[in-house]
Structures are given as structure tokens and as C-alpha cells.
Design a protein around this motif. Structure first.
Motif, PDB file in Angstrom:
ATOM      1  N   TYR A   1      42.759  28.292  45.643  1.00 11.68           N
ATOM      2  CA  TYR A   1      41.680  27.849  44.692  1.00 11.68           C
ATOM      3  C   TYR A   1      41.093  28.864  44.047  1.00 11.68           C
ATOM      4  N   LEU A   2      40.879  29.017  42.826  1.00  7.78           N
ATOM      5  CA  LEU A   2      39.797  29.980  42.158  1.00  7.78           C
ATOM      6  C   LEU A   2      38.641  29.055  41.547  1.00  7.78           C
ATOM      7  N   TRP A   3      37.411  29.069  42.146  1.00  9.48           N
ATOM      8  CA  TRP A   3      36.457  28.561  41.721  1.00  9.48           C
ATOM      9  C   TRP A   3      35.514  29.218  40.677  1.00  9.48           C
ATOM     10  N   ALA A   4      35.016  28.632  39.567  1.00 10.44           N
ATOM     11  CA  ALA A   4      34.419  29.084  38.626  1.00 10.44           C
ATOM     12  C   ALA A   4      33.005  29.071  39.044  1.00 10.44           C
ATOM     13  N   ASP A   5      32.610  27.917  39.808  1.00  6.16           N
ATOM     14  CA  ASP A   5      31.153  27.638  40.238  1.00  6.16           C
ATOM     15  C   ASP A   5      31.065  27.278  41.645  1.00  6.16           C
ATOM     16  N   PRO A   6      30.253  27.743  42.716  1.00  7.35           N
ATOM     17  CA  PRO A   6      30.244  27.496  43.880  1.00  7.35           C
ATOM     18  C   PRO A   6      29.853  26.165  44.199  1.00  7.35           C
ATOM     19  N   ALA A   7      29.003  25.690  43.119  1.00  4.90           N
ATOM     20  CA  ALA A   7      28.682  24.078  43.322  1.00  4.90           C
ATOM     21  C   ALA A   7      29.841  23.285  43.443  1.00  4.90           C
TER      22      ALA A   7
ATOM     23  N   GLN B   1      40.335  30.094  54.612  1.00  2.00           N
ATOM     24  CA  GLN B   1      40.133  31.504  54.080  1.00  2.00           C
ATOM     25  C   GLN B   1      39.492  31.550  52.879  1.00  2.00           C
ATOM     26  N   HIS B   2      38.511  32.587  52.721  1.00  6.41           N
ATOM     27  CA  HIS B   2      37.425  32.645  51.497  1.00  6.41           C
ATOM     28  C   HIS B   2      37.328  34.219  51.299  1.00  6.41           C
ATOM     29  N   TRP B   3      37.585  34.359  49.958  1.00  9.34           N
ATOM     30  CA  TRP B   3      37.329  35.878  49.418  1.00  9.34           C
ATOM     31  C   TRP B   3      36.474  35.825  48.185  1.00  9.34           C
ATOM     32  N   THR B   4      35.544  36.621  48.097  1.00 11.34           N
ATOM     33  CA  THR B   4      34.685  36.855  46.869  1.00 11.34           C
ATOM     34  C   THR B   4      35.427  37.635  45.656  1.00 11.34           C
ATOM     35  N   GLY B   5      35.432  36.763  44.702  1.00 13.73           N
ATOM     36  CA  GLY B   5      36.269  37.214  43.256  1.00 13.73           C
ATOM     37  C   GLY B   5      35.769  38.546  42.736  1.00 13.73           C
ATOM     38  N   LEU B   6      36.608  39.390  42.493  1.00 14.15           N
ATOM     39  CA  LEU B   6      36.477  40.625  41.689  1.00 14.15           C
ATOM     40  C   LEU B   6      36.786  40.919  40.443  1.00 14.15           C
ATOM     41  N   ALA B   7      37.993  40.019  40.269  1.00 12.22           N
ATOM     42  CA  ALA B   7      38.630  39.873  38.533  1.00 12.22           C
ATOM     43  C   ALA B   7      39.509  38.924  38.561  1.00 12.22           C
ATOM     44  N   TYR B   8      39.526  38.439  37.309  1.00 11.52           N
ATOM     45  CA  TYR B   8      40.741  37.167  36.883  1.00 11.52           C
ATOM     46  C   TYR B   8      41.111  37.850  35.631  1.00 11.52           C
ATOM     47  N   ASP B   9      42.403  37.843  35.335  1.00 13.15           N
ATOM     48  CA  ASP B   9      43.143  38.049  33.829  1.00 13.15           C
ATOM     49  C   ASP B   9      44.168  37.313  33.766  1.00 13.15           C
ATOM     50  N   GLU B  10      44.621  36.979  32.335  1.00 15.02           N
ATOM     51  CA  GLU B  10      45.534  36.225  32.075  1.00 15.02           C
ATOM     52  C   GLU B  10      46.670  37.237  31.627  1.00 15.02           C
ATOM     53  N   GLY B  11      47.911  36.914  31.819  1.00 18.22           N
ATOM     54  CA  GLY B  11      49.175  37.768  31.517  1.00 18.22           C
ATOM     55  C   GLY B  11      49.889  37.432  30.402  1.00 18.22           C
ATOM     56  N   PRO B  12      50.788  38.215  30.018  1.00 16.88           N
ATOM     57  CA  PRO B  12      51.632  37.851  28.756  1.00 16.88           C
ATOM     58  C   PRO B  12      52.321  36.516  28.886  1.00 16.88           C
TER      59      PRO B  12
ATOM     60  N   ALA C   1      44.528  37.160  39.858  1.00 11.95           N
ATOM     61  CA  ALA C   1      43.178  37.355  40.556  1.00 11.95           C
ATOM     62  C   ALA C   1      43.159  38.387  41.548  1.00 11.95           C
ATOM     63  N   VAL C   2      42.135  39.285  41.682  1.00  7.29           N
ATOM     64  CA  VAL C   2      41.723  40.120  42.755  1.00  7.29           C
ATOM     65  C   VAL C   2      40.346  39.830  43.528  1.00  7.29           C
ATOM     66  N   ALA C   3      40.679  39.724  44.950  1.00  6.98           N
ATOM     67  CA  ALA C   3      39.170  39.256  45.651  1.00  6.98           C
ATOM     68  C   ALA C   3      39.209  40.235  46.492  1.00  6.98           C
ATOM     69  N   VAL C   4      38.084  39.889  47.355  1.00  4.30           N
ATOM     70  CA  VAL C   4      37.944  40.814  48.848  1.00  4.30           C
ATOM     71  C   VAL C   4      37.081  39.879  49.699  1.00  4.30           C
ATOM     72  N   ASP C   5      37.630  40.037  50.972  1.00  5.48           N
ATOM     73  CA  ASP C   5      37.235  39.272  51.962  1.00  5.48           C
ATOM     74  C   ASP C   5      36.156  40.316  52.861  1.00  5.48           C
TER      75      ASP C   5
ATOM     76  N   PRO D   1      37.835  36.948  31.133  1.00  6.41           N
ATOM     77  CA  PRO D   1      38.647  38.046  31.627  1.00  6.41           C
ATOM     78  C   PRO D   1      37.995  38.919  32.463  1.00  6.41           C
ATOM     79  N   GLY D   2      38.761  39.791  33.083  1.00  4.30           N
ATOM     80  CA  GLY D   2      38.301  41.105  33.719  1.00  4.30           C
ATOM     81  C   GLY D   2      37.224  40.852  34.928  1.00  4.30           C
ATOM     82  N   ARG D   3      36.357  41.818  35.314  1.00  7.52           N
ATOM     83  CA  ARG D   3      35.686  41.952  36.585  1.00  7.52           C
ATOM     84  C   ARG D   3      34.677  40.931  36.602  1.00  7.52           C
ATOM     85  N   THR D   4      34.356  40.539  37.518  1.00 11.69           N
ATOM     86  CA  THR D   4      33.342  39.291  37.486  1.00 11.69           C
ATOM     87  C   THR D   4      31.798  39.552  37.642  1.00 11.69           C
ATOM     88  N   TRP D   5      31.629  41.043  37.429  1.00 12.57           N
ATOM     89  CA  TRP D   5      30.129  41.689  37.475  1.00 12.57           C
ATOM     90  C   TRP D   5      30.124  42.424  36.491  1.00 12.57           C
TER      91      TRP D   5
END
Length: 194
Positions: free
Chosen positions: A59-65, A89-100, A146-150, A190-194
């Protein structure tokens, strides 16, 4: 963005048709779930060369609620009732991008997990992961990445959806995508989440 995955490892002789039927009959139930960026219904099978039979939704959640509504509501309770309570397992999102291949349905997913090297500060490791993201998301056949970090275990995660059913990525776990629910996919990037 929050990334979440649980893995249900099944016996070696388990009929994976049961999981396929489960997804075919229930997968659509999250197609409009509030706050859900995307859910990839993933399996891997010993018959395909995997070390295990496994059902492992990602899962990639756009909203923690939305994530909380799922985890504490009837959606996740169905998993608990049918398979027991898995480790989530849970990770904090760093970036999401669409590919070709963003317009194509994903057929394969790869997941790469690696520790943040001790020689790097967390910020340096994240910057390097984001640089790789910017380059790797452009590869032929990438639907999304997507890239994320625990930060508890200092682990970086890369999750890629591929249009090609035979896609492989070095040093990554490979899954078959049975269904994709993506009601808030456009809110992920797209891109980094902060």
C-alpha cells in the motif's frame, strides 16, 4: 505518503488459486477507499521460482487517516480473521513518481530493501536514494516507483510497478500483481514528499 506491507507466507503445497479467487472477488472493494493512493495485490509462488508461496499486498497511503481507517476497520480485520494477525511493515514515504508506462496496467512489482549504510548520515542516504529514484523511474516499462525509509531499522525501500510481466530488478524481490486499487494515485506525487 506512507508505505505499508504485510506478508502472509503460505505452505509450500498451498493452492494459490485460493488467493487469486480472493483477489478476484474482493480486490475491487478498495477501488474507492478514501486516502488510499494505491494498493497492489501481490503474490509470489514457488512454482515461479520464488522461495515461498506468499500473499503480500503493498500500500501507498496518500492520507494517514485513510491508513488508520483501513487498519482499525473491517478491511484489515478480514485479513486477521482469515490468516491471523500479520506483522505490518511500515515506511515513511520519500518520493513517488510515475514512469514511462504509467498508463499501462502493472503486471509485476519489485521490492528492494537495503540498510542505510553506517558510513552515511541518514540525510546523505536519503539524498542518494532520491537521486537514484530520479534516474531509475525513467526505465522502460516502469509504471510507477516509490522510495521510502524505515527510521526504526534504518532501512531504505524501493517499490516499483512494471508493465512487463517478466520484469526483474537486481537484488529485489519479485511479485506478480493480481489487481491494483488506486483511488488517490494522483495525490501521491510526483517527486519528494517534503
Amino acid at each position: 505518503m506512507h508505505a505499508l506491507q504485510y506478508e502472509i507466507t503460505l505452505p509450500a503445497d498451498y493452492d494459490m488459486g485460493i488467493i487469486r479467487e480472493r483477489v478476484a472477488t474482493r480486490g475491487h472493494l478498495l477501488d474507492a477507499f478514501p486516502g488510499l493512493g494505491l494498493k497492489a495485490y501481490l503474490i509470489r509462488e514457488r512454482a515461479d521460482g520464488s522461495p515461498v508461496n506468499q500473499y503480500a499486498p503493498f500500500y501507498l497511503w496518500a492520507d494517514p487517516a485513510g491508513m488508520n481507517a483501513f487498519l482499525w476497520g473491517p478491511g484489515f480485520q478480514g485479513i486477521v480473521e482469515d490468516f491471523g494477525r500479520p506483522v505490518v511493515q511500515h515506511w515513511t514515504g520519500l518520493a513517488y513518481d510515475e514512469g514511462p508506462a504509467a498508463a499501462e496496467p502493472p503486471r509485476t512489482a519489485t521490492r528492494r530493501r537495503r540498510p542505510v549504510p553506517d558510513r552515511l548520515t541518514p540525510a546523505e542516504a536519503v539524498e542518494r536514494a532520491l537521486e537514484r529514484q530520479a534516474a531509475d523511474v525513467k526505465a522502460d516499462g516502469v509504471v510507477a516507483r516509490a522510495v521510502a525509509v524505515d527510521p526504526r531499522h534504518w532501512e531504505l525501500l524501493t517499490f516499483t510497478l512494471w508493465a512487463d510481466p517478466g520484469a526483474v530488478e537486481p537484488n529485489a524481490d519479485r511479485f506478480q500483481v493480481l489487481h491494483l486499487s488506486a483511488p488517490a494515485r494522483s495525490a501521491l506525487g510526483p517527486g519528494r514528499t517534503w
